[in-house]
Design a protein around this motif. Structure first.
Motif, short mmCIF file in Angstrom:
data_model
loop_
_atom_site.label_atom_id
_atom_site.label_comp_id
_atom_site.label_asym_id
_atom_site.label_seq_id
_atom_site.Cartn_x
_atom_site.Cartn_y
_atom_site.Cartn_z
N GLN A 132 0.81 -1.22 0.00
CA GLN A 132 0.00 0.00 0.00
C GLN A 132 0.85 1.27 0.00
OE1 GLN A 132 -2.35 -0.32 3.55
NE2 GLN A 132 -0.68 0.26 4.92
N GLY A 133 2.17 1.10 0.14
CA GLY A 133 3.07 2.25 0.09
C GLY A 133 3.11 3.09 1.34
N SER A 134 2.75 2.49 2.48
CA SER A 134 2.81 3.25 3.74
C SER A 134 2.78 2.29 4.92
CB SER A 134 1.63 4.22 3.85
OG SER A 134 0.40 3.51 3.92
N GLY A 135 3.30 2.75 6.05
CA GLY A 135 3.26 1.94 7.26
C GLY A 135 4.24 2.43 8.30
N SER A 136 4.01 2.01 9.53
CA SER A 136 4.86 2.39 10.65
C SER A 136 5.17 1.15 11.47
CB SER A 136 4.15 3.43 11.54
OG SER A 136 4.87 3.66 12.73
N VAL A 137 6.47 0.87 11.66
CA VAL A 137 6.93 -0.23 12.50
C VAL A 137 7.58 0.37 13.74
CG1 VAL A 137 8.49 -2.20 12.70
CG2 VAL A 137 7.30 -1.76 10.54
N ILE A 138 7.09 0.00 14.90
CA ILE A 138 7.58 0.57 16.15
C ILE A 138 8.02 -0.55 17.08
CG2 ILE A 138 6.99 1.96 18.18
CD1 ILE A 138 4.81 3.30 16.41
N PHE A 139 9.26 -0.49 17.54
CA PHE A 139 9.78 -1.47 18.48
C PHE A 139 9.82 -0.87 19.88
CE2 PHE A 139 12.47 -3.11 14.74
CZ PHE A 139 11.47 -3.97 14.36
N MET A 140 9.49 -1.70 20.88
CA MET A 140 9.60 -1.25 22.26
C MET A 140 10.99 -1.58 22.76
SD MET A 140 8.07 0.51 24.42
CE MET A 140 6.50 0.52 23.54
N GLY A 141 11.85 -0.58 22.70
CA GLY A 141 13.19 -0.72 23.24
C GLY A 141 13.19 -0.40 24.72
N GLY A 158 12.79 0.27 3.92
CA GLY A 158 11.41 0.68 3.72
C GLY A 158 11.19 2.11 3.29
N GLY A 159 12.23 2.92 3.36
CA GLY A 159 12.07 4.35 3.10
C GLY A 159 11.41 4.68 1.78
N LYS A 160 11.89 4.08 0.71
CA LYS A 160 11.34 4.37 -0.62
C LYS A 160 9.98 3.72 -0.85
CE LYS A 160 15.81 5.21 -2.82
NZ LYS A 160 16.76 4.81 -3.91
N LYS A 161 9.60 2.86 0.10
CA LYS A 161 8.30 2.17 -0.01
C LYS A 161 7.28 2.77 0.97
CE LYS A 161 10.81 -2.02 -1.24
NZ LYS A 161 11.17 -3.40 -0.86
N GLY A 162 7.64 3.88 1.58
CA GLY A 162 6.70 4.58 2.45
C GLY A 162 6.58 4.04 3.85
N ALA A 178 10.96 11.83 7.93
CA ALA A 178 11.94 12.69 8.62
C ALA A 178 12.53 12.04 9.86
CB ALA A 178 11.30 14.03 8.99
N LEU A 179 11.75 11.24 10.56
CA LEU A 179 12.22 10.64 11.81
C LEU A 179 12.48 9.15 11.70
CD1 LEU A 179 9.93 12.43 14.44
CD2 LEU A 179 12.29 12.97 13.83
N THR A 180 12.40 8.58 10.51
CA THR A 180 12.56 7.14 10.40
C THR A 180 13.95 6.70 10.83
OG1 THR A 180 12.09 5.22 9.00
CG2 THR A 180 13.33 7.01 7.98
N GLY A 181 14.02 5.57 11.48
CA GLY A 181 15.28 5.04 11.97
C GLY A 181 15.72 5.60 13.31
N GLN A 182 14.95 6.55 13.83
CA GLN A 182 15.34 7.21 15.08
C GLN A 182 14.69 6.54 16.29
OE1 GLN A 182 17.64 9.50 15.00
NE2 GLN A 182 17.65 9.58 12.75
N SER A 183 15.30 6.74 17.44
CA SER A 183 14.75 6.27 18.71
C SER A 183 14.50 7.47 19.61
CB SER A 183 15.73 5.31 19.38
OG SER A 183 16.99 5.93 19.58
N LEU A 184 13.59 7.28 20.56
CA LEU A 184 13.27 8.35 21.49
C LEU A 184 13.24 7.80 22.91
CD1 LEU A 184 10.67 11.15 20.93
CD2 LEU A 184 10.95 10.11 23.18
#
Length: 260
Positions: free
Chosen positions: A132-141, A173-177, A245-251
């Motif tokens: 679908q060209g979009s999505g968010s994967v979030i890991f609990m670190g 995944g960046g170029k795939k949204g 803008a924030l992909t690959g980042q941790s908080l």
């Protein structure tokens, strides 16, 4: 509504942080799949969400270390709601012991749940996000994705590993949204943390009160636990973010225990 009709899977969501995230997503219009080992507790959580928010929720049984169960669970969500928009890989456990006394079976169990679970759920969800060209994967670190503590060799190793996996998914995944992020909480007063208090008191030869005040909260700015609701807000922020803008980042959310 920041997640209106978005399809979200949250693992380990029958209780604790995962449950708080599921509720927060539902409050913003998300359809939430509660993936958990305990199907009865997961169903109760799903029923509570539907009653409270009037949004769709479903329970799925999932051992995140089982590729078969992960694939079947993800497919059941796709069959019901058509796709996957958000994955929160949150399921986890804690075992504390010194390195020389850490059972190899416990080491493998810890890495399987935290790392294999993140890999398997991502692997199952990514094709649907890519399609679908979009999505968010979030890991609990954890703060332990950045820092080490005694008695937590397997946990620290696994949580460090999540940073690497998230960064690879961000690159691929960046170029795939598709975006990928890691949330790094400090100590949150959940059953997982409550279990550690007497264990660490015994291992370190101090009182349970000292474990809380000195070990867990001694480096915070205010002596306060981070809350599950705090982490749910971060999870919503990442899930609803619109660009790479924030992909690959941790908080880190730790009341100042660890600062970057």
């Amino acid at each position: 509504m920041k997640l209106q009709d978005k399809v979200c899977i949250v693992t380990g969501a029958a209780s604790g942080i995962g449950n708080a995230i599921a509720h927060r997503y539902a409050s913003e219009g998300g359809k939430v799949a509660i993936a958990d080992l305990n199907i009865e507790a997961a169903q109760k959580a799903a029923d509570e969400i539907e009653a409270r928010f009037g949004t769709d929720a479903k329970a799925i049984v999932m051992d995140v270390t089982s590729e078969e169960q992960v694939n079947a669970g993800v497919q059941s969500v796709v069959d019901a709601w058509g796709t996957i928009d958000v994955l929160v890989s949150n399921a986890g456990i804690q075992i504390v012991n010194s390195v020389e006394q850490f059972a190899f079976s416990d080491w493998k169990k810890m890495l399987a749940i935290h790392l294999d679970g993140a890999f398997l759920t991502s692997k199952a969800c990514l094709p649907h996000m890519y399609a679908q060209g979009s999505g968010s994967v979030i890991f609990m670190g954890s703060v332990h994705s950045k820092e080490a503590s005694p008695l937590k060799s397997a946990y620290v190793t696994a949580k460090h590993g999540l940073l690497g996996l998230a960064r690879v998914i961000a690159k691929e995944g960046g170029k795939k949204g598709v975006r990928s992020n890691v949330i790094c909480p400090g100590f949150v007063r959940t059953p997982l943390v409550d279990k550690q208090i007497p264990e660490q008191a015994k291992e370190l030869g101090i009182s349970e009160e000292e474990v809380v005040k000195k070990i867990m909260l001694g480096q915070t700015v205010d002596g306060e636990f981070t809350t599950a609701e705090d982490i749910a807000e971060v999870a919503l922020f990442f899930a609803a973010f619109q660009t790479n803008a924030l992909t690959g980042q941790s908080l880190v959310a730790s009341h100042g225990w660890y600062m970057e």
